[in-house]
Scaffold this motif. Structure first.
Motif, PDB file in Angstrom:
ATOM      1  N   LEU A 285      29.619  30.080  40.529  1.00  0.00           N
ATOM      2  CA  LEU A 285      28.234  30.563  40.573  1.00  0.00           C
ATOM      3  C   LEU A 285      27.889  31.361  39.316  1.00  0.00           C
ATOM      4  N   ARG A 286      26.593  31.394  39.015  1.00  0.00           N
ATOM      5  CA  ARG A 286      26.092  32.299  37.992  1.00  0.00           C
ATOM      6  C   ARG A 286      26.140  33.729  38.554  1.00  0.00           C
TER       7      ARG A 286
ATOM      8  N   ILE B 209      39.002  20.612  46.320  1.00  0.00           N
ATOM      9  CA  ILE B 209      38.321  19.355  46.003  1.00  0.00           C
ATOM     10  C   ILE B 209      36.919  19.699  45.509  1.00  0.00           C
ATOM     11  N   ILE B 210      36.596  19.302  44.299  1.00  0.00           N
ATOM     12  CA  ILE B 210      35.260  19.551  43.773  1.00  0.00           C
ATOM     13  C   ILE B 210      34.534  18.222  43.641  1.00  0.00           C
ATOM     14  N   LYS B 211      33.506  18.061  44.454  1.00  0.00           N
ATOM     15  CA  LYS B 211      32.773  16.794  44.449  1.00  0.00           C
ATOM     16  C   LYS B 211      31.505  16.879  43.615  1.00  0.00           C
ATOM     17  N   ASN B 212      30.808  17.986  43.727  1.00  0.00           N
ATOM     18  CA  ASN B 212      29.548  18.123  42.995  1.00  0.00           C
ATOM     19  C   ASN B 212      29.810  18.230  41.491  1.00  0.00           C
ATOM     20  N   ASN B 213      29.197  17.328  40.741  1.00  0.00           N
ATOM     21  CA  ASN B 213      29.448  17.288  39.293  1.00  0.00           C
ATOM     22  C   ASN B 213      29.092  18.584  38.579  1.00  0.00           C
ATOM     23  N   GLU B 214      28.122  19.300  39.099  1.00  0.00           N
ATOM     24  CA  GLU B 214      27.728  20.558  38.451  1.00  0.00           C
ATOM     25  C   GLU B 214      28.858  21.587  38.455  1.00  0.00           C
ATOM     26  N   LEU B 215      29.775  21.430  39.404  1.00  0.00           N
ATOM     27  CA  LEU B 215      30.810  22.453  39.580  1.00  0.00           C
ATOM     28  C   LEU B 215      32.124  22.106  38.897  1.00  0.00           C
ATOM     29  N   LYS B 216      32.174  20.906  38.312  1.00  0.00           N
ATOM     30  CA  LYS B 216      33.454  20.439  37.769  1.00  0.00           C
ATOM     31  C   LYS B 216      33.860  20.989  36.395  1.00  0.00           C
TER      32      LYS B 216
ATOM     33  N   ASP C 240      20.548  21.215  51.398  1.00  0.00           N
ATOM     34  CA  ASP C 240      19.725  20.360  50.534  1.00  0.00           C
ATOM     35  C   ASP C 240      18.313  20.931  50.392  1.00  0.00           C
ATOM     36  N   LYS C 241      17.795  21.416  51.509  1.00  0.00           N
ATOM     37  CA  LYS C 241      16.428  21.949  51.499  1.00  0.00           C
ATOM     38  C   LYS C 241      16.290  23.102  50.505  1.00  0.00           C
ATOM     39  N   TYR C 242      17.296  23.948  50.453  1.00  0.00           N
ATOM     40  CA  TYR C 242      17.214  25.143  49.605  1.00  0.00           C
ATOM     41  C   TYR C 242      18.093  25.048  48.355  1.00  0.00           C
ATOM     42  N   LYS C 243      18.590  23.849  48.089  1.00  0.00           N
ATOM     43  CA  LYS C 243      19.437  23.638  46.896  1.00  0.00           C
ATOM     44  C   LYS C 243      20.647  24.576  46.867  1.00  0.00           C
ATOM     45  N   LEU C 244      21.367  24.602  47.940  1.00  0.00           N
ATOM     46  CA  LEU C 244      22.582  25.420  48.020  1.00  0.00           C
ATOM     47  C   LEU C 244      23.812  24.527  48.014  1.00  0.00           C
ATOM     48  N   TYR C 245      24.884  25.017  47.448  1.00  0.00           N
ATOM     49  CA  TYR C 245      26.163  24.318  47.540  1.00  0.00           C
ATOM     50  C   TYR C 245      26.804  24.633  48.884  1.00  0.00           C
TER      51      TYR C 245
END
Lengths: 340, 340, 340, 340
Positions: free
Chosen positions: A71-72, A210-217, A158-163
């Protein structure tokens, strides 16, 4: 003395010890770039069937603090108030700079109505930005999430753009519980990031993140190294996870712990002892009176969860190593107590 | 393929594996409060003969970042520019908020004249406050500190009220080097805090942090937990250190690595290959030409330290597990090369 | 448009502007070592009559994050759930690494029974160590602490060895409230550390942090500098606080804001509008219906605190600069509304 | 006593004081969302002619620590060893978790050959990732970068995907130096982020941070708030910058400081006193002997930069407020000294 204190009170499953022994003197490169770690990654990827990065870490708090560090600084993680990161990590998440926003829990599971309330309350630049939801499965109270739960939670995220990040310290026990309707593929499907626990399921130590979301890789290995979370002899983690996912040992061990807990649970029920929470994994929370507590406390190791007037909520935990004999011995202790 | 890449390329000494196997199914309490950890602490304390706290951690970067976290945020640690914390910990120390002030090095050892210059340059509230000196013994270049060195350094630390922290990732190799004149009691005597390395000396993993200075002792377990640095099955660390300090295994393993390095060093010398730095521990730094490099690089694993025009400074490391056969095989490779 | 949005919506009291103008071109040393800052420190010390260090900072969040940074990383601060540091500082405290443990509030004041419960719940190395209690006076809901409250709180802090830190962003308004029984000496007597707010009481900006407890004093200027919290032209803070404490301007301004709030409060009460909380400082929280809200929202600036079904809890704030005319104008608006 | 100690020793330019006085009692919204801040943003954007976000902050260290906080934790900033962030910010950058990698300087300017060397040395996961280059213009030694310099630096940054961040604490003095060939548009063109200094150029306080690179823009206000870097009465910053960029006051003030420095520089040169570094901005570094130092030290305030054997490098700084009379008075002091 009998031990039902926790699921990390013994060493490791014999298969794991054999693998470690067999490979002991082979030289390999360090830091998780060895062939065993690579094979373990490949094996897990084949089971999950999603595009992901996998990193092996030593323990749960370490894994959580690394994971949440994606996270930021001004972003916060939301956990239910009983969540491990909120209570039992000595401020590890706050040390990384992130606020833990808490929601109510329902038997250890996140209250989704309260979740949405907490998300929407954070609305201006004077507040942190909620950006990640943390749940554990099974939970700190041994309960498990259903497929419907995760569908609902994914929608909110998804609604609030949360991981969505799932702490799977006891994932084996969750996925092998009688009432479970989730597969490990489902977990990978709903979560942006999750970890598969080894420490509490028969490994000497080790968690697979396991990191699936590309933003977190990107650069996660750097992030780990900076937190002292890359094991020099990374092979030890690779070998253990390779063994755990060979012949479904991971599930066999989890199932075993649950079965032993079932037997223990029945023993309490037999004597009309109520449970603080209904669940079917390897943690049970009988509510006992002080007299019974005094009788058993020098014969068995277990934890006190909470004291309520004249009653104690206690915690018994079974593990990969719990034996039928130990359960029988405990039954005998209770039987003796009730004889008088 | 021969491996001289590092001293953590194999698993662990057979004695350690035996101890782990033997105790595997015994239930113990977690987090380092078990009987093995307590016995290991008692054993080490008896060897050091100082009043101290001992904590077992998993790896070197983790140990360094926890140890240095005892500082107040505006306090800085001083390391020579080649120090592990300055170069190879991915900013772990800075992540804890502390500046690493660097001094020149002399063959990997701290330049004490430059140290005093750097201390006195920091003089107002716009600058960090130097508060800890970090050295490693043996150093990143395989050199070692003498008793006279530590006496001098202690005086500087006392003069400016600085803590002295010694990174002993390779302490066994330092203390068993031919030219060494220090004992582990001396280390405990001169340092405020130091660690005894297991990972690079035959343990699967593990470092024992010794805190002697009373100012640094309070709440260190909390500090560790908050950094994910308490192993759930803490017994694994206790068992390993108990074994390492049983029958002087710690020294035997370190001495073995040094002896193997001596043989390797002589092989290079025999062919008039110069060494980048003179030392007598388990890291050697031959300066080889590109032709030789090309010849051996597919036959042996090792690291390139630095490229200087047509020459390469390379690093060969021996370990507790290096065998005479491996050294001989390497001699044969060089011999073959020089035959033509 | 009328403005009752907050107490920092105007510039500064005319006396302060005069002092700044008068001294504008005098050269002074920087960073708070000038003669004005020193005189302001001396003046405040004479009023408090305790041995203390005084530091001038620019704003409230900055002051809070510096003050709380005196804690060790694993130590936590306890705030009631409505506390400024918990809600409205964008995670500033967590960014410094510290967990904010929350208690219930009673009209914005800390629930001391819940406080003691939260303290005693934190009992092992897996949890943070509660070490500081944070309260604000006046609170975020405009209520104030009594002498009896602070006595009781001090006892709890002493019992558990906690520091008491009082956020005095609106201390002037608290100390000049009708129901107040505390003096600034009392505040200094009960607290280990507190700040006297300037920003919300007629200064352009500025807060004076008082550190009484000797444990918290060392190197605080370094700590401030490291957080970007030392103003280059520190004189600006010194001049302002010197002016504020000259002829009791500090109290005069606070009292004025309270008096204007009293008048405003009475206007609402006249029309049977209830208040969300009873208080007598410069923040008032009328509960209005949507129709009234629609009528006034384009005529007056104010904040919505909370929406409850058909009712809105809104916040009106008066300041050092609020005039009787503005209050009258608002009375006219309400009168017009109720005419129909 | 004469004062040439620094360029923030006086209050502010009279135009700024007038603007603050004139607007003093107007109510505005807080935190930089007021009309003055918006107008100042619009004015600066029109001068820069690039798509950017603008944020107003109180001081230089605060601005630097916020700006550099856009990095991921494992990313580092590169500064030359004389850089303000490396030496004079009390570890503020490290407190945000980021390593400051240092390069050599050439008269206070970054050595670009060393820069490229330092970038390429950082190559594996055990090291931080260089991600931002920090320079100041004018530099800490009063020297300035040329258009050719910035072209070259931009190329290096592009080659290695680094952000270029320019500290413009003394940008006015740089852009109005005789030898300068850069415009403020050039600065905006080459940099990803930079700040325009107010504190050292006639504002009471204030720096305007310009963020051009889209990657660095999101949620910057949250990041500021979390660091205590949003001024409640944000209008004070807006008003000051609006005034500074009205009728080119910004440049007029900077030019004035440079002109006064030129006169001072000539006085030293007249007496054959050499300068430690050649520059044409408002900081001058004469090398004087101890006898001269003793003569003037009670008559003039200035700083000692460095002591070299029998010589002292001292620093004289002129400001927006320095008068011709002050320069003449200093000339008289030197003249008196050399008379004997």
């Amino acid at each position: 003395m009998l031990y039902f204190k926790n699921d990390y009170q013994e060493g490791c499953a014999k298969e794991i010890l054999e693998s470690l022994t067999k490979t002991n003197l082979e030289p390999t490169v360090g830091y998780g770039f060895d062939q065993y770690s690579q094979a373990a990654e490949a094996k897990i990827k084949s089971l999950l069937d999603v595009d992901c990065d996998i990193h092996f870490l030593v323990g749960g708090t370490q894994t959580n603090l690394c994971a949440i560090s994606v996270l930021r600084p001004y972003e916060a993680v939301i956990s239910c108030n009983t969540g491990h990161i909120n209570v039992h990590e000595a401020g590890a998440i706050e040390l990384t700079g992130h606020k833990v926003i808490t929601t109510n829990n329902i038997n250890g599971k996140m209250d989704f109505i309260d979740l949405e309330k907490k998300i929407t309350e954070h609305s201006d630049i004077h507040m942190v930005i909620p950006k990640m939801v943390y749940i554990s499965n099974s939970t700190e109270l041994g309960t498990i999430y259903t497929k419907k739960d995760l569908e609902q939670l994914r929608k909110i995220c998804d609604k609030y753009k949360l991981y969505l990040y799932i702490d799977g310290a006891r994932l084996a026990q969750a996925l092998t519980a009688k009432s479970n309707d989730l597969t490990i593929k489902d977990i990978a499907n709903y979560a942006d990031m999750f970890y598969i626990g080894g420490t509490k399921n028969g490994a000497l130590f080790g968690e697979a993140l396991i990191i699936k979301n590309n933003e977190l890789k990107p650069h996660f290995k750097n992030l780990m190294k900076q937190r002292g979370a890359i094991l020099a002899k990374g092979r030890l983690l690779g070998i253990q996870f390779l063994t755990l996912f060979n012949n479904d040992l991971f599930y066999t061990l989890g199932k075993h712990a649950n079965t032993m807990a079932d037997e223990l649970r029945n023993i309490f029920t037999k004597y009309k002892i109520k449970h603080f929470v209904n669940n079917d994994t390897n943690q049970i929370f009988p509510i006992i009176n002080k007299e019974l507590y005094s009788y058993i406390k020098d014969k068995v190791e277990f934890e006190i969860q909470e004291i309520k007037d004249e009653q104690l909520v206690v915690r018994f935990v079974t593990s990969f190593a719990t034996t039928k004999e130990q359960v029988k011995d405990f039954a005998a202790i209770l039987s003796n107590y009730y004889k008088y």
